[in-house]
Design an enzyme around this catalytic site. Structure first.
Site: not given
Length: 759
Positions: A17, A35
Site C-alpha cells: 500500500r 487492504n
C-alpha cells in the site's frame, strides 16, 4: 473516468500500500488504496491513469508478488486526494506472506549505536520478519496477530502510520519500549526450572550473551525462532554434539548447522554458485551442500551438510558472542511437529536442554525450516516451510466458451467485458490431505490454490493433532469449508483415515499418479507425459506396494506402462530398516553363498510378504549388498552413501531396458544390479557408480521409446546425483518439481490439482 483494481497475490504486510501511495502521488492521481480480505482494492482518477499499473509492476516491494489484477471502469467520483484507508472485511482470498529473514536495512539499524533499535532482538519492517507464524485471522492487521497484546509506543506508532516510512503498517513493529521481551530459563540441580526476569536495558542483551557463554561451555540450549524452538549446541564440540544425540535419542541422523556468515560456511563446505544463491536468498533455507571439513558427530559417513545462515535478529546477536557454527535442529520429539511454546518444551524435552532462550511473542502457527538442494543450475525443495509457505498460486479455469482465464492474466480482466467471469465463483472448495510421510495439506477455492507448510510424518498422536490443527487453521483463515476431500488410496494412512471419517464427498487418488499431477500443476502442463515416479512406498491399484513406476499420464488419467520387477518385502515395514533378508533372497544362489543369512533369507522368500516395486528399497538392497550398511539408521541413508561413493569417471553400466528384455514389456528386471553389488562387495565406488549409471540410462532408454516429454517425481529423485545424470544424458524435455516438494510433501498438491481439473 474512475478505474477500480482488485489486486491479488502477496500484497498485504509487505509494503504494498505505501508503494501504491507513493506512485499515485508521483503521478498526481486521486483516490484510495485499502487492504481487504480478498486482496488490495485501488481506485484512481487522473490524467496519468494509463501509467499506473506498469509503474507499479516495475516498482514492487521486495516481498510483494502480483498474481492477478481485476480492472473495472466506473463513473468518476472526483476524489480530491489519494489516501490509504482502513482494511475492509470481505471474502477471504488474499495470500498470507511466509515469514522472511531479517533484511539488510534492519540489520544495519540493529548494529547502529545511534539507532533507537540498536541491538533490539525483534527488529523488523515491511520487508522482513514474522508473518504466517503470528497471524490469527485475515486481513493481516496487528489486531489479528499475536502482536495485538503489545501496545505501540508513540515513536513506533508514528512510523506505523506514516505511508512514507519503511514500517508503515508493518504489523510486528515494535522497539525496546513496547515490544516483546527475551527471557532465560534454566534447569536447577533439583530438576526444577528457574526464570531470569531482570528487564533493565543492560540485561536485555546480557541474556543473549549468557546463552552464548553456556553454548561455549558445551551446554545444550533451546532458542525460540520464528516458527518454533531450535535445539542448539557448539557444532565443533564433539562431546556436546554426542551428548545432544544421547539425550535426544538420535544416534546417527545428520544435524543441520547454522553459520555466522557465508565465508564461514565456505571454510567447512564446497559451494557451487547455485548453493550460494540459495543460502543467501531472502528465505534463508537449510541447503544441502558438499562437505569440505569433517566435523565428528554432525553427519558421519556421508559427504553432505545441511547449512543455513541466521535469519532472526536473535540469531545475529548470538553470533556476536560466538565464532563457531552451531547445531540448530528442530526442537521436537521424533516424528512430532516442532515445539512452539516453552512450557511444552519443558514438558517434552526438559531432559534434553539445559537452558532456554524464550520470548513472549506467541507463535500462533508452528513452522519448521525449509530444506532445499541445488541440482545442476536448478534446485529441488525437500521441505517447503519457513520462507516459502504458505505457497499460494492462482489457477485458471475453463470457461463455457472453451477459453481459459485467471492465471497470470494480470490487468487483462475487465468485469464489464467478460461475461464469463462469474463462473469462477462456482468452483468447488477442494481439500487435499496428502500422504502419511512428509505430510502437507492443500486447498483450492475460487481461483486460488494454497499449499500449507510442512506438517511432517503422521506417526504419532502429536503429529496427527498438528495435521488436524493445520486444517482448522486454514479453514479459519479463509472461511474455508471444503465440499470435497481428496486423499490417498492407502487404507492405513492417517490422512486417509481422517478423510474417510468426514461427512464429505471423498475421492481417492493413486499415490504415484499424484506425484505426476503435482509436477503438471507446477508447470501448468497439458497433454500426455511419460512419468517416472520412483519412491519408497505407495499403495498400488493392484493392492501391492508400488515405487518404481513409469506412467503415461495426463490431467485426467494414467496408464502404468512399465514398473520395476516386484519382489517380496521380507519383514514388512521392518524391511525398510533391515534390508538384509530381502536383498539376499533375490540373489542368484551361488552369489548368495557368501552371506551368513542365506538360508534364512531363501526360506523367508517362500513366506507371505507384501509385494513391492519400490525403487527406494532397491537402493537399500544395493547399499547392503555392497557392504555400505548393515541396516538403515535413518531415511535416505543408503541413497546418500551411494551418492558419496559415486565416481563420474566410471562410465560402466548394466542395461536394464534392452539386455534384460524390457523393450515393450512392462517389467524391468533389476536383479543383475543386486548380483553385481554382491559380487563387488567392498568396492563402494564401483557399485555406486554402476548402479546410478544403470538407473539413469534405464530412464533415458525407456524415454526414447516414447514421443513424449518426461516427468521425474517421487522421493528417490531427491538423489542429486541420479537426477543430475539423467538430465545430462537425456535429450528430452524433462520436468520435475522445484518449488513444490519432489517427495511426498507434494502429494496433497497432486490430489488438489486433480480436483481442480476434474471436478
Amino acid at each position: 473516468m474512475r478505474i477500480k483494481y482488485k489486486i491479488n497475490g502477496i500484497v498485504q504486510g509487505v509494503g504494498f500500500r505505501p508503494t501504491v501511495y507513493k506512485i499515485a502521488k508521483e503521478l498526481d492521481l486521486k483516490g484510495y488504496v485499502l487492504n481487504s480480505s480478498d486482496g488490495v482494492i485501488i481506485e484512481i482518477e487522473g490524467e496519468n491513469q494509463n501509467k499506473f499499473i506498469e509503474t507499479l509492476k516495475n516498482n514492487l516491494p521486495p516481498l510483494a508478488r502480483i498474481d492477478t489484477i481485476e480492472k473495472e471502469i466506473l463513473e468518476r467520483k472526483n476524489y480530491t486526494d489519494f489516501e490509504i484507508i482502513e482494511s475492509k472485511q470481505t471474502t477471504k482470498t488474499t495470500s498470507i506472506s511466509p515469514d522472511i529473514a531479517i533484511c539488510d536495512e534492519c540489520l544495519k539499524e540493529m548494529f547502529d549505536k545511534n539507532n533507537r533499535r540498536y541491538l533490539f532482538p525483534f527488529i523488523n519492517c515491511t520487508n522482513c520478519g514474522p508473518r504466517y507464524t503470528i497471524i490469527k485471522d485475515i486481513p493481516y492487521d496487528r489486531k489479528n496477530t499475536s502482536m495485538a497484546k503489545f501496545k505501540m509506543c508513540e515513536k513506533c506508532y508514528e512510523e506505523y502510520t506514516n505511508p512514507l516510512d519503511r514500517r508503515y503498517h508493518a504489523e510486528p513493529t515494535c522497539c525496546f519500549e513496547c515490544g516483546p521481551e527475551l527471557n532465560v530459563k534454566w534447569k536447577m540441580e533439583n530438576g526444577t526450572w528457574k526464570e531470569l526476569r531482570i528487564e533493565n536495558g543492560e540485561w536485555r542483551i546480557k541474556k543473549i550473551e549468557l546463552i552464548a557463554e553456556k553454548i561455549k561451555e558445551g551446554k545444550i540450549v533451546a532458542i525460540k525462532g520464528l516458527g518454533g524452538f531450535h535445539l542448539v549446541c557448539n557444532a565443533t564440540n564433539e562431546e556436546a554434539v554426542k551428548e545432544l544425540r544421547r539425550r535426544k535419542q538420535r544416534p546417527t541422523k545428520p544435524f543441520a548447522m547454522m553459520f555466522k556468515d557465508l565465508d564461514t560456511i565456505k571454510e567447512y563446505c564446497d559451494l557451487s554458485a547455485k548453493d550460494t544463491e540459495l543460502i543467501t536468498s531472502k528465505e534463508k533455507p537449510i541447503v544441502l551442500v558438499k562437505k569440505r571439513v569433517d566435523l565428528p558427530q554432525i553427519a558421519d559417513g556421508i559427504d553432505r551438510y545441511g547449512v543455513f545462515l541466521p535469519y532472526t535478529p536473535v540469531h545475529y546477536l548470538l553470533f556476536e558472542y560466538i565464532d563457531f557454527p552451531i547445531v540448530a535442529t528442530s526442537a521436537n520429539i521424533s516424528d512430532e511437529p516442532i515445539i512452539r511454546d516453552s512450557n511444552e518444551l519443558v514438558e517434552k524435552l526438559g531432559n534434553v536442554v539445559d537452558y532456554i532462550l524464550d520470548n513472549d511473542r506467541d507463535i500462533i502457527n508452528a513452522c519448521d525450516d525449509s530444506v532445499v538442494q541445488a541440482v545442476e543450475f536448478e534446485y529441488i525443495t525437500m521441505r517447503c516451510a519457513r520462507g516459502y509457505a504458505p505457497l499460494m498460486k492462482n489457477v485458471k479455469f475453463k470457461m463455457d466458451n472453451g477459453k481459459w482465464t485467471m492465471e497470470n492474466e494480470k490487468d487483462k480482466i475487465d468485469r464489464n467485458n467478460n461475461s464469463q467471469f462469474s463462473i469462477l465463483n462456482s468452483q468447488l472448495n477442494i481439500l487435499g490431505v496428502g500422504a502419511n510421510q512428509k505430510n502437507t495439506i492443500s486447498l483450492s477455492f475460487k481461483d486460488k490454490f494454497i499449499l500449507s507448510p510442512h506438517i511432517g510424518d503422521l506417526g504419532t498422536i502429536g503429529s496427527i493433532e498438528y495435521f488436524e490443527r493445520t486444517i482448522d487453521t486454514f479453514r479459519r483463515l479463509y472461511d474455508f469449508e471444503e465440499d470435497v476431500i481428496i486423499c490417498d488410496k492407502h487404507p492405513y494412512y492417517e490422512s486417509t483415515k481422517w478423510a474417510l471419517k468426514q461427512n464429505k464427498k471423498i475421492y481417492q487418488i493413486q499415490h504415484h499418479y499424484a506425484h505426476a499431477l503435482a509436477t503438471m500443476f507446477e508447470y501448468d502442463l497439458e497433454g500426455d507425459y511419460l512419468a517416472f515416479i520412483f519412491d519408497g512406498t505407495g499403495y498400488g491399484d493392484d493392492g501391492t506396494i508400488w515405487g518404481g513406476e513409469v506412467f503415461i499420464a495426463n490431467r485426467h488419467t494414467y496408464e502404468r506402462v512399465h514398473y520395476f520387477k516386484q519382489f517380496k518385502l521380507i519383514g514388512g515395514e521392518k524391511a525398510v530398516k533391515n534390508p538384509a533378508n530381502m536383498a539376499v533372497a533375490l540373489l542368484d544362489d551361488e552369489i548368495a553363498e557368501k552371506f551368513k543369512n542365506r538360508k534364512l533369507a531363501k526360506n523367508l522368500s517362500k513366506g507371505s510378504f507384501p509385494l513391492t516395486s519400490s525403487m527406494g528399497r532397491i537402493f537399500d538392497m544395493v547399499a547392503y549388498l555392497a557392504g555400505m550398511i548393515e541396516r538403515n539408521e535413518w531415511e535416505g541413508m543408503s541413497g546418500l552413501l551411494i551418492e558419496k561413493y559415486y565416481n563420474p569417471e566410471i562410465a560402466e553400466y548394466i542395461s536394464l531396458a534392452d539386455s534384460r528384455g524390457c523393450g515393450v514389456k512392462k517389467e524391468i528386471d533389476f536383479v543383475e544390479l543386486l548380483n553385481f553389488a554382491a559380487k563387488n562387495r567392498g568396492d563402494f565406488e564401483l557399485v555406486s557408480s554402476v548402479f546410478i549409471n544403470s538407473i539413469a540410462n534405464c530412464v533415458v532408454e525407456i524415454s526414447e521409446m516414447y514421443d513424449l516429454d518426461v516427468i521425474l517425481g517421487g522421493g528417490v529423485f531427491q538423489n542429486k546425483t541420479l537426477l543430475s545424470e539423467i538430465l545430462k544424458r537425456s535429450n528430452k524435455k524433462i520436468y520435475f518439481n522445484k518449488t513444490i516438494p519432489i517427495n511426498d510433501g507434494g502429494i496433497s498438491v497432486g490430489q488438489t490439482a486433480w480436483g481442480i481439473w476434474n471436478l
